[in-house]
Design an enzyme around this catalytic site. Structure first.
Site, PDB file in Angstrom:
ATOM      1  N   GLU A  67       0.781  -1.092   0.079  1.00 50.25           N
ATOM      2  CA  GLU A  67      -0.044   0.188  -0.053  1.00 50.25           C
ATOM      3  C   GLU A  67       0.864   1.359  -0.013  1.00 50.25           C
ATOM      4  OE1 GLU A  67      -1.017   2.697   3.101  1.00 50.25           O
ATOM      5  OE2 GLU A  67      -2.105   1.084   3.825  1.00 50.25           O
ATOM      6  N   GLU A 138      11.271   3.096   2.330  1.00 52.34           N
ATOM      7  CA  GLU A 138       9.921   2.846   2.692  1.00 52.34           C
ATOM      8  C   GLU A 138       9.643   1.707   3.627  1.00 52.34           C
ATOM      9  OE1 GLU A 138       6.223   4.853   2.806  1.00 52.34           O
ATOM     10  OE2 GLU A 138       8.039   5.309   1.890  1.00 52.34           O
TER      11      GLU A 138
END
Length: 967
Positions: A67, A138
């Site tokens: 996501e 990330e």
């Protein structure tokens, strides 16, 4: 092109004028198109039927990590972060969330930027780029997100409940992910996380598992053409939907009493049963019916009895986590210290109430009443932001048939004794799971939950034990609720003066001022009433502030069993303390609003302290103050910033210090003195006529200010309250270092505040434009590139009309001093971007801000929040948006650059900054060093907040400056 379309079958509210169309694209993507010609924002939400339950073994958190990664870049738009930059620069926002079985991506944007935004959004699901560099960075962001949750009781208790289920069941797993699950463990097994990420995407993200909602201004045919063009290239691999393997609890996980140690002060009981998911009977609403009764707060309810005994301060009941295959019904009770000592009696009383429900039978009149309330709520629902509406509907699309996509489970309409009885029987002694939280269990547990480190112990309980608790529980008069007198029957609309654009001063006296605005926008049978009691004695010391807080809570406590019926019927009220008194707010259906208002006013006027309730509320307030030290470091930094800037703010430590010495008699003496001098600032809006509004305030004045011995008298001219803010010196940088209040928290935080000006339309728009242009570059540089921390925000700040901008960053990677340097480095880098901006880019940003300002209020609450803000601050600029738009249209690029160079630029002669550093335990040595470091030129270290506050100039107050003496 679409292979099918339907327009007629979707159930929608009677008042809803929007058009809807369901289409299915050739790739099996299901889409709901919503055409709203009145909207100022367009939005989209894509819900994918893949969530954390689909995480591969050994890669916990992979769905959540994916996501995050889809936001970075795509083959068509390869520039990293260009999607988020485009959305922000066109007045929008974007986000996503991962749940157990779904992942939802969504955005909104000004109408003129929608088509390109949609094209960029579609690329998430067509050809995203997941570069190796971005992947590594990330993972750190996911780890930082998890770090911020580690000391949150909500996250900890949720994971503990999951932990105590079957190991092989996906519900058991850890879904957020962290550095360990996404980097360390995969590497140890020879797995490449990026390779696994791409594989997971390719295997699971298929068009037939996606549901898309598009909310736009254009006609349906045009929206459909746009959607077909942009989303038809999403691959369809005919992936079958994930199906959960049944209930996660075996007999081993039932009939257990789990004692657990929370982070915060306070005791809680969570009673949980696995039940049949309501989604299978959503028209019949069995869990809604039972939650309504078990969670009721009127006389005779379980909560009323527990409150009367002094054992509980809050109770909620209803279905909690659910899927198509399993569900939990939860009762959560906030306990007092005395309640903690009576846990067995409380469980006994809960089962006595469940027995009462069985003996009383399933009551059709209760279901019909509930159904009528739900129907009124659905048909007269407020319009909400398109982005929120799109997310809600997209989430419904995977669960309900198309005709119920808008309704969901919100309209129980079929009375079924059988389905309610079935769930009621499932709330049984032999299926119970009890989670009992208290600091008192510290040192008395023998187990630790692995992901959050929550200490707990488990005890098996038997049916005979609980039956014994029922026998020993006190004999209280538990009974079903009475019929609800607050259900509105008159939903007619009053005739409003169409030409009233802004609030008008309808009435004024030496006792009160009434601002009034009829509903000319929303056409709903609802009203809003705010009565702000300005009482100079309420905020003149820490004791006064605490006593005012306890007073408002005791009023709410005393009204609760009566006013709870109003809340069930859609008429909400609140009484809360302010920095200079207290305020009463009512909002909801106007039909019976006055009845409730008069009851509230009467309770204030005839207030008597009940010593037993005083003790309970004092205990609750004490725990809340004690729990301030467990706030996140960034919240602590924001608190210090407010304490430094706001001239009349009292520190919570002093308020906590006075609490032990306060008794019921102190409050009994204080309240008449507090009310002895008052001025009422009032705002009434919505479906109420002028005469009604005036009559309400006259009635309140008569109660408080009339008679030979009135409760209140008018304020002296010298007593009108003001809001004054510290005026930082130009060219100075102030720094306040503080140790984090929770020694176990590794996170540090920085608030870097730049104070700019006192409310002024031209300066406001310069500041707002800077914030709009800098927001996304700041996020990208400080979070995405430098990975300082998950919480990284650049936002405006408004303290009673004094405007500025602030960076808020929470981090385990760097201490506050280093983060401050990174913020200044960003501003130096941003300077060149500002100079390089083309005239077209400048105009585009100006137009985006104009569109944001001209965005209409969606509902009465939103409109009232805006106008009440003007009244409360004392600025009274009801035409603010129009005036600021006019100022924006005149603004030149050079003026913005000059503003930056004067007020924002590092080293600018006019720049005024205040940096608040909260040091977590990873950076405690930096705190010690910071305290002893020599001060640089034009900078000042704040050692004592109150000495500093007393030594500074103050801005003039907007509030209290109108000439009340002549009213």
């Amino acid at each position: 092109m679409a292979v099918g379309k339907e327009e007629a079958e979707i159930v929608k509210p009677r008042t809803d004028t929007r058009e809807y169309r369901r289409i299915v694209l050739r790739n099996s993507l299901q889409v709901l198109l919503i055409a709203d010609p009145d909207t100022d924002k367009c939005a989209a939400s894509m819900s994918v039927s893949v969530g954390s339950f689909s995480d591969p073994p050994g890669l916990q958190g992979l769905a959540h990590f994916l996501e995050h990664m889809l936001f970075y870049a795509s083959e068509k738009y390869p520039l990293e972060d260009s999607y988020s930059k485009y959305i922000t620069e066109h007045g929008g926002c974007t986000n996503a969330f991962t749940s157990s079985e779904h992942t939802n991506f969504y955005f909104d944007v000004n109408t003129d930027g929608f088509e390109e935004a949609l094209d960029r959004f579609a690329q998430f699901f067509i050809k995203p780029l997941m570069s190796a560099d971005a992947t590594t960075r990330e993972i750190k962001a996911v780890d930082s997100e998890n770090q911020k949750n580690l000391l949150s009781d909500a996250w900890r208790m949720n994971q503990l409940q999951k932990h105590l289920t079957m190991e092989g069941h996906p519900y058991h797993n850890f879904s957020t992910g962290n550095w360990d699950t996404l980097e360390v463990r995969p590497k140890a097994k020879g797995l490449d996380t990026r390779h696994e990420l791409i594989k997971f995407y390719e295997e699971n993200y298929s068009a037939n598992l996606m549901h898309l909602v598009i909310y736009a201004k254009e006609k349906l045919d045009k929206i459909q053409n746009m959607v077909e063009d942009k989303f038809q290239d999403i691959r369809n691999t005919d992936r079958s939907c994930f199906h959960c393997p049944g209930q996660p609890c075996t007999s081993e996980h039932l009939q257990i009493l789990v004692r657990t140690v929370p982070i915060k002060q306070g005791h809680k009981l969570r009673i949980v049963w696995p039940v049949t998911p309501e989604i299978r009977h959503y028209k019949e609403g069995p869990c809604r019916y039972l939650g309504h009764l078990i969670g009721h707060e009127g006389e005779g309810s379980l909560f009323y009895v527990l409150k009367t005994l002094g054992w509980a301060t809050g109770l909620s009941a209803g279905e909690a986590e659910w899927t198509l295959e399993f569900s939990f019904f939860k009762v959560v009770i906030d306990l007092t210290d005395a309640g903690h000592e009576h846990m067995q009696d409380i469980i006994g009383l809960l089962f006595k109430y469940i027995d009462l429900l069985k003996q009383s039978g399933i009551c059709k009149w209760i279901f019909d009443e509930l159904s009528a309330v739900c129907e009124t709520k659905f048909h007269y629902q407020d319009k909400i932001r398109p982005i929120d509406y799109a997310v809600n509907v997209a989430s419904n699309m995977q669960i309900y048939p198309p005709k119920d996509w808008l309704v969901g489970s919100s309209l129980p309409s079929m009375f079924s004794q059988g389905s309610i009885q079935m769930v009621l029987e499932e709330l049984s002694i032999d299926k119970i799971r009890i989670f009992w939280e208290s600091k008192k269990f510290e040192g008395h547990t023998d187990k630790v939950e692995p992901w959050y480190g929550t200490a707990y112990s488990i005890e098996k309980i038997t049916s005979s034990m609980i039956q014994e608790w029922m026998l020993c529980a006190p004999n209280e008069n538990l009974h079903l609720p009475a019929p609800n007198v607050f259900i509105p029957t008159d939903l007619s609309l009053k005739s409003a003066q169409e030409n009233v654009k802004f609030p008008v001063l309808l009435r004024k006296s030496s006792y009160s001022r009434l601002w009034y605005k009829p509903d000319t926008m929303f056409s709903t049978p609802k009203a809003y009433v705010k009565i702000d009691f300005n009482c100079p004695h309420a905020g003149n010391s820490p004791e006064a502030e605490v006593l005012t807080d306890i007073f408002t809570r005791l009023l709410m406590d005393c009204l609760n069993e009566y006013a709870y019926y109003a809340q069930v019927a859609g008429l909400y009220y609140g009484i809360s303390h302010t920095d200079c008194g207290f305020q009463v707010t009512l909002v909801g259906y106007n039909h019976k609003l006055r009845i409730l208002l008069e009851s509230v006013v009467e309770k204030i006027a005839t207030f008597k302290v009940k010593p037993d309730r005083f003790s309970v509320i004092k205990e609750m307030v004490t725990k809340e103050y004690q729990n301030y030290k467990f706030q996140s470091p960034y919240q602590q930094a924001m608190y210090y910033c407010s304490l430094i800037l706001q001239d009349h703010a009292w520190p919570w430590m002093e308020e906590l210090g006075v609490l032990p010495h306060l008794e019921a008699e102190d409050l009994a003496k204080f309240v008449p003195m507090m009310l002895s001098r008052a001025f009422l600032e009032c705002y009434i809006a919505g479906n109420i006529e002028t005469s009604e509004a005036e009559s309400m305030i006259q009635c309140i004045e008569d109660v408080f200010f009339s008679g030979p011995d009135p409760i209140c008298q008018a304020l002296f001219p010298s007593q009108h309250v003001t809001n004054r803010i510290v005026k930082l010196e130009r060219g100075m940088s102030y720094f306040y270092p503080a140790e984090g209040l929770n020694p176990n928290d590794e996170n540090s935080a920085l608030v870097h505040y730049i104070q700019v000006h006192r409310d002024d339309f031209v300066l406001n728009v310069k500041l707002q434009l800077f914030a709009l242009i800098a927001k996304q570059p700041a996020f990208h540089q400080l979070r995405s590139v430098e990975q300082l921390g998950y919480i990284t925000v650049l936002m405006q700040r408004n303290d009673s009309g004094i405007r500025g901008v602030q960076f808020i960053i929470q981090s385990t990677v760097k201490g506050p001093g280093n983060i401050d340097l990174r913020v200044e480095a960003f501003l130096k880098m941003f300077e060149s971007k500002l100079y390089e901006m083309t005239n077209e880019e400048f105009k585009s940003n100006v137009n985006a801000l104009i569109d944001m300002k001209l965005e209409k209020h969606k509902n009465l609450r939103e409109e009232c929040r805006f106008y009440w803000g003007e009244i409360s601050d004392g600025t009274l600029k009801f035409d603010r948006r129009e005036s600021e738009v006019a100022a924006l249209r005149q603004l030149t690029q050079q003026e913005l650059i000059d503003f930056f160079n004067e007020c924002i630029k590092v080293g600018a002669p006019q720049r005024k900054t205040l940096s608040i550093g909260v040091y977590g335990n990873l950076h405690s040595s930096e705190y010690t060093a910071e305290k002893s470091e020599p001060v640089q030129p034009y900078s000042m270290k704040i050692d004592d907040i109150f000495s500093f506050r007393r030594s500074q100039s103050l801005y003039g107050s907007f509030r209290g400056v109108s000439d009340h003496s002549k009213l």
